[in-house]
Design a protein around this motif. Structure first.
Motif, PDB file in Angstrom:
ATOM      1  N   GLU A 160      21.131 114.384  54.195  1.00 20.36           N
ATOM      2  CA  GLU A 160      19.872 114.525  54.345  1.00 20.36           C
ATOM      3  C   GLU A 160      19.690 115.211  56.113  1.00 20.36           C
ATOM      4  OE1 GLU A 160      17.688 110.487  55.708  1.00 20.36           O
ATOM      5  OE2 GLU A 160      18.558 109.669  53.464  1.00 20.36           O
ATOM      6  N   HIS A 161      20.791 115.476  56.676  1.00 19.24           N
ATOM      7  CA  HIS A 161      20.734 116.465  58.039  1.00 19.24           C
ATOM      8  C   HIS A 161      20.946 117.979  57.144  1.00 19.24           C
ATOM      9  CE1 HIS A 161      25.391 117.701  56.123  1.00 19.24           C
ATOM     10  NE2 HIS A 161      24.907 118.591  56.306  1.00 19.24           N
ATOM     11  N   GLU A 162      19.819 118.349  56.099  1.00 20.80           N
ATOM     12  CA  GLU A 162      19.956 119.540  56.542  1.00 20.80           C
ATOM     13  C   GLU A 162      18.021 119.420  55.467  1.00 20.80           C
ATOM     14  OE1 GLU A 162      21.019 121.225  52.782  1.00 20.80           O
ATOM     15  OE2 GLU A 162      23.570 121.023  54.016  1.00 20.80           O
ATOM     16  N   ILE A 163      17.179 118.546  56.662  1.00 17.55           N
ATOM     17  CA  ILE A 163      16.288 118.133  56.231  1.00 17.55           C
ATOM     18  C   ILE A 163      15.825 118.098  57.581  1.00 17.55           C
ATOM     19  CG2 ILE A 163      14.282 116.775  55.490  1.00 17.55           C
ATOM     20  CD1 ILE A 163      16.252 116.197  53.358  1.00 17.55           C
ATOM     21  N   VAL A 164      14.356 118.757  57.972  1.00 17.91           N
ATOM     22  CA  VAL A 164      13.476 118.611  59.065  1.00 17.91           C
ATOM     23  C   VAL A 164      11.768 117.807  59.195  1.00 17.91           C
ATOM     24  CG1 VAL A 164      12.550 119.457  60.963  1.00 17.91           C
ATOM     25  CG2 VAL A 164      15.486 120.924  59.781  1.00 17.91           C
ATOM     26  N   VAL A 165      11.637 117.240  59.689  1.00 17.16           N
ATOM     27  CA  VAL A 165      10.401 116.492  60.020  1.00 17.16           C
ATOM     28  C   VAL A 165       9.670 117.102  60.681  1.00 17.16           C
ATOM     29  CG1 VAL A 165       9.297 114.209  59.597  1.00 17.16           C
ATOM     30  CG2 VAL A 165      11.713 114.396  58.139  1.00 17.16           C
ATOM     31  N   VAL A 166       8.316 117.081  59.891  1.00 11.98           N
ATOM     32  CA  VAL A 166       7.580 117.772  61.529  1.00 11.98           C
ATOM     33  C   VAL A 166       6.195 116.654  61.292  1.00 11.98           C
ATOM     34  CG1 VAL A 166       5.562 119.090  62.079  1.00 11.98           C
ATOM     35  CG2 VAL A 166       8.128 120.172  60.312  1.00 11.98           C
ATOM     36  N   SER A 167       6.047 116.118  62.212  1.00 10.39           N
ATOM     37  CA  SER A 167       5.218 115.113  62.303  1.00 10.39           C
ATOM     38  C   SER A 167       4.380 115.393  64.049  1.00 10.39           C
ATOM     39  CB  SER A 167       5.627 114.011  63.554  1.00 10.39           C
ATOM     40  OG  SER A 167       5.095 112.589  62.680  1.00 10.39           O
ATOM     41  N   GLY A 168       3.350 114.253  64.510  1.00 11.73           N
ATOM     42  CA  GLY A 168       2.926 115.146  65.524  1.00 11.73           C
ATOM     43  C   GLY A 168       1.279 115.316  65.307  1.00 11.73           C
ATOM     44  N   PRO A 169       0.523 115.365  66.473  1.00 16.99           N
ATOM     45  CA  PRO A 169      -0.715 115.409  66.311  1.00 16.99           C
ATOM     46  C   PRO A 169      -1.290 116.753  65.944  1.00 16.99           C
ATOM     47  CG  PRO A 169      -0.102 115.467  68.473  1.00 16.99           C
ATOM     48  CD  PRO A 169       0.620 114.700  67.897  1.00 16.99           C
ATOM     49  N   ASN A 170      -1.618 116.683  64.685  1.00 13.40           N
ATOM     50  CA  ASN A 170      -1.614 118.396  63.986  1.00 13.40           C
ATOM     51  C   ASN A 170      -2.506 118.094  62.887  1.00 13.40           C
ATOM     52  OD1 ASN A 170       2.121 118.435  63.691  1.00 13.40           O
ATOM     53  ND2 ASN A 170       0.765 119.012  65.081  1.00 13.40           N
ATOM     54  N   LEU A 171      -3.701 118.179  63.815  1.00 16.20           N
ATOM     55  CA  LEU A 171      -5.049 117.801  63.081  1.00 16.20           C
ATOM     56  C   LEU A 171      -5.273 119.504  62.557  1.00 16.20           C
ATOM     57  CD1 LEU A 171      -7.356 115.953  64.940  1.00 16.20           C
ATOM     58  CD2 LEU A 171      -6.526 115.653  62.821  1.00 16.20           C
ATOM     59  N   ALA A 172      -5.190 119.692  61.179  1.00 16.47           N
ATOM     60  CA  ALA A 172      -5.359 121.319  60.624  1.00 16.47           C
ATOM     61  C   ALA A 172      -5.727 122.365  61.083  1.00 16.47           C
ATOM     62  CB  ALA A 172      -5.132 121.390  59.500  1.00 16.47           C
ATOM     63  N   VAL A 175       2.225 107.225  69.537  1.00 18.72           N
ATOM     64  CA  VAL A 175       0.555 107.646  69.887  1.00 18.72           C
ATOM     65  C   VAL A 175       0.439 108.608  69.872  1.00 18.72           C
ATOM     66  CG1 VAL A 175       2.051 107.635  72.521  1.00 18.72           C
ATOM     67  CG2 VAL A 175      -0.349 106.740  71.832  1.00 18.72           C
ATOM     68  N   GLY A 176       1.244 109.830  70.067  1.00 14.79           N
ATOM     69  CA  GLY A 176       0.505 111.514  69.935  1.00 14.79           C
ATOM     70  C   GLY A 176      -0.629 111.780  68.889  1.00 14.79           C
ATOM     71  N   ASP A 177       0.398 111.489  67.941  1.00 12.14           N
ATOM     72  CA  ASP A 177      -0.414 111.519  65.930  1.00 12.14           C
ATOM     73  C   ASP A 177      -1.679 110.209  65.862  1.00 12.14           C
ATOM     74  OD1 ASP A 177      -1.504 112.771  63.597  1.00 12.14           O
ATOM     75  OD2 ASP A 177       0.974 112.079  63.291  1.00 12.14           O
ATOM     76  N   LEU A 178      -0.866 108.942  66.615  1.00 11.82           N
ATOM     77  CA  LEU A 178      -1.829 107.369  66.280  1.00 11.82           C
ATOM     78  C   LEU A 178      -3.647 108.372  66.680  1.00 11.82           C
ATOM     79  CD1 LEU A 178      -2.257 104.961  65.006  1.00 11.82           C
ATOM     80  CD2 LEU A 178      -0.905 104.278  67.115  1.00 11.82           C
ATOM     81  N   VAL A 179      -3.089 108.484  67.912  1.00 10.86           N
ATOM     82  CA  VAL A 179      -4.309 109.117  69.112  1.00 10.86           C
ATOM     83  C   VAL A 179      -5.684 109.622  67.454  1.00 10.86           C
ATOM     84  CG1 VAL A 179      -5.698 109.693  71.177  1.00 10.86           C
ATOM     85  CG2 VAL A 179      -4.121 108.043  71.137  1.00 10.86           C
ATOM     86  N   ALA A 180      -5.003 111.141  67.667  1.00  7.75           N
ATOM     87  CA  ALA A 180      -5.958 112.127  67.055  1.00  7.75           C
ATOM     88  C   ALA A 180      -5.866 111.933  65.695  1.00  7.75           C
ATOM     89  CB  ALA A 180      -4.547 113.623  67.163  1.00  7.75           C
TER      90      ALA A 180
END
Length: 336
Positions: free
Chosen positions: A130-142, A244-249
């Motif tokens: 799992e340390h070779e896997i990066v996860v992208v998250s956040g308020p990211n409306l394409a 909260v960032g992703d949630l609000v967006a």
């Protein structure tokens, strides 16, 4: 760790937008598209009219419908397919993944049946740690990111150096990535916010206003944090971009598929009617509400909004009746 050659597997809205981010940051990017006509349009015309109409894609971004061609020589591989189809797709790509390439997940969800987070699914299928896997998250409306509106994201990996490598590969004038080592919190935040956005959409469809939205967002944040902490996440993660960032967006923007899907349900449409109106696509939250509900129950965590969304989406419950039941729940201290 300097990355130059990056492959994005998936040519939907977010996959294409993130590929543009990488190319604008100076990387050589190849997108794999399931449909050859989409790959041709991206490669030859530098647009993806079906998902990001009106957006010009960088010249250094190319595309193919051949996964072997897309993956050849990749130093990082971005997985940009929906959460519930990730396992099947990745099983087909497993033998093509270059050894040592950093795997990056854009998917936000909890897998039905196994109740696994996306990084856990990736680790299982690829047999990578799992340390070779990066996860992208956040308020990211394409669409907003593709239009180069300022935005931030969080890149989570238990190996900080790999997160930093993706950070350097994606940082640009309109996209600011931060790093985090709390993969559990970032993934749960990204999955749970889709479910809360459904509830906000339903409330909007029923004619409710700002007080109701704020209540749903904050109480939704409380229940996702409860689940996260129970599973080992850092509670501070939920106060950040992946929480909260992703949630609000996602809960407030008309660009959010989960919110707009929920709004149709709140106006009285059935799940099938809402799906037809959105081009046959089901919002991630419709699927994730069931898996997150089961994950919460398995860990003894109370998630009333998630349970309510499951009942509306999969048991035919009336949104108005479910809302009344939520308001009539036992009164308690805010932080209990």
């Amino acid at each position: 760790m300097v990355l130059q050659r990056i492959t994005v597997l998936g040519a939907g809205s977010w996959g294409t937008a993130f590929a543009k981010v990488l190319a604008d940051a100076g990387r050589d990017v190849t997108v794999w598209a399931r449909r050859p006509e989409v790959a041709r349009e991206i490669r030859d015309e530098h647009v993806n009219s079906g998902y990001l109409p009106g957006v010009r894609l960088p010249d250094r971004l190319t595309a193919t419908a051949d996964p072997a061609e897309a993956l050849a020589g990749a130093e990082a591989v971005v997985l940009a397919v929906p959460s519930q189809s990730l396992r099947a797709n990745l099983t087909g790509w497993r033998g093509l993944l270059p050894a040592g390439a950093i795997l990056v997940s854009l998917a936000k969800g909890v897998e039905l049946g196994t109740l696994k987070r996306m990084s856990e699914v990736i680790a299982e299928i690829t047999e990578r740690p799992e340390h070779e896997i990066v996860v992208v998250s956040g308020p990211n409306l394409a669409r907003e990111i593709a239009q180069e509106q300022p935005a931030a994201a969080v890149l989570a990996c238990t190996d900080h150096e790999r997160a930093v490598a993706i950070q350097h590969a994606s940082a640009g004038p309109y996209f600011r990535p931060y790093t985090n080592t709390d993969v559990i919190g970032c993934e749960l935040g990204g999955a749970c916010k889709n479910v809360i956005a459904l509830s906000c959409g339903m409330a909007a469809g029923m004619g409710y206003g700002a007080n109701t939205m704020a209540t749903l967002i904050t109480r939704g944040l409380a229940e996702m944090a409860r689940l996260g902490v129970k599973l080992g996440a850092d509670p501070l993660t939920f106060a950040g971009l992946a929480g909260v960032g992703d949630l609000v967006a996602t809960c407030t923007s008309p660009l959010s598929r989960n919110r707009t899907f929920g709004e149709r349900l709140g106006r009285g449409e059935t799940l099938e009617q809402a799906q037809r109106a959105t081009g046959g696509q089901v919002a991630e939250g419709v699927m994730s509400c069931s898996s997150i509900r089961e994950l919460a129950r398995a860990n003894g965590v109370d998630m009333p909004l998630t349970d309510a969304m499951h009942r509306v989406c999969h048991e035919g419950a009336d949104p108005a009746k479910v809302g009344a039941e939520l308001l009539g729940r036992e009164r308690k201290h805010e932080w209990s």
